[in-house]
Design an enzyme around this catalytic site. Sequence first.
Site: not given
Length: 279
Positions: A10, A130
């Site tokens: 990510k 996240d």
Amino acid sequence: MAIEAFAPAKINLTLHVTGQRDDGYHLLDSLVVFADIGDTIRVSASDRVSLDIDGPEAGGLAAEPDNLVLRAARLLAPERGAAISLTKRLPVASGIGGGSADAAATLRALAQLWGLAAPSAEQALTLGADVPVCLFPVPARMQGIGDRLGPIPPLPAMDIVLVNPRVAVSTPAVFKSLIVKENAPMNPELPRWRDLPEFTCWLADQRNDLAEPAIAQQPVIADVLNALRDAGALFAGMSGSGATCFGLFPSDGHSAKSVAKAVLRLAHPGWWCAHGRVL
């Protein structure tokens, strides 16, 4: 039957810190993308939950109860069993969501194995800020504490180089070092980018508010950014709270690869470096 799920890196292309709640959580506004660089989760039926970890970045990771992969399994169905293996290719605690991506991939794989619905973003948030955005890894705008996710305009095709200088960054210390915590978010409506040069020009006007305190903590991060820029990156930035940095390149199949190999791996053999494409 084994089920496999990819846990892509990510990358925060932008990260604006816009405030702090009374409970201490920071509010963010971030443009998040994923790369075809990452870890792999495999799950198969078993009477009990177990975790085996291998791969080039497995050192220092242990299958302890607080491991995010095991926490994800308990969150989804604490009474069920599965044999889980994690092949670790992303550096640990490096600002590219490795642990969160692993947890999200575990949730996807176990939901399929056990015939369960995927957990909600609210449930995933209990594992970390996240994890919700990693649950369905597509480009997104992430706001709030990671709980507000929205689509973004289509992105131009691009390749990416990820570089980590093998230093640890303390995320709490980075946030604590922020002098101003109520900064401007991105514009409410994002533009529609016609091509990669236009997109990277827009990125140059955005921010990662954590970059300055992270560089103060680990000055080598600035060296990484300069190396990527000197190598011809159309844009270079730091992801998350560091120390991993990224460089964006045309999607021609060779620019990012040649930079990763010739410039960075040879010039800085102690740095972790990987190249791929933005998904």
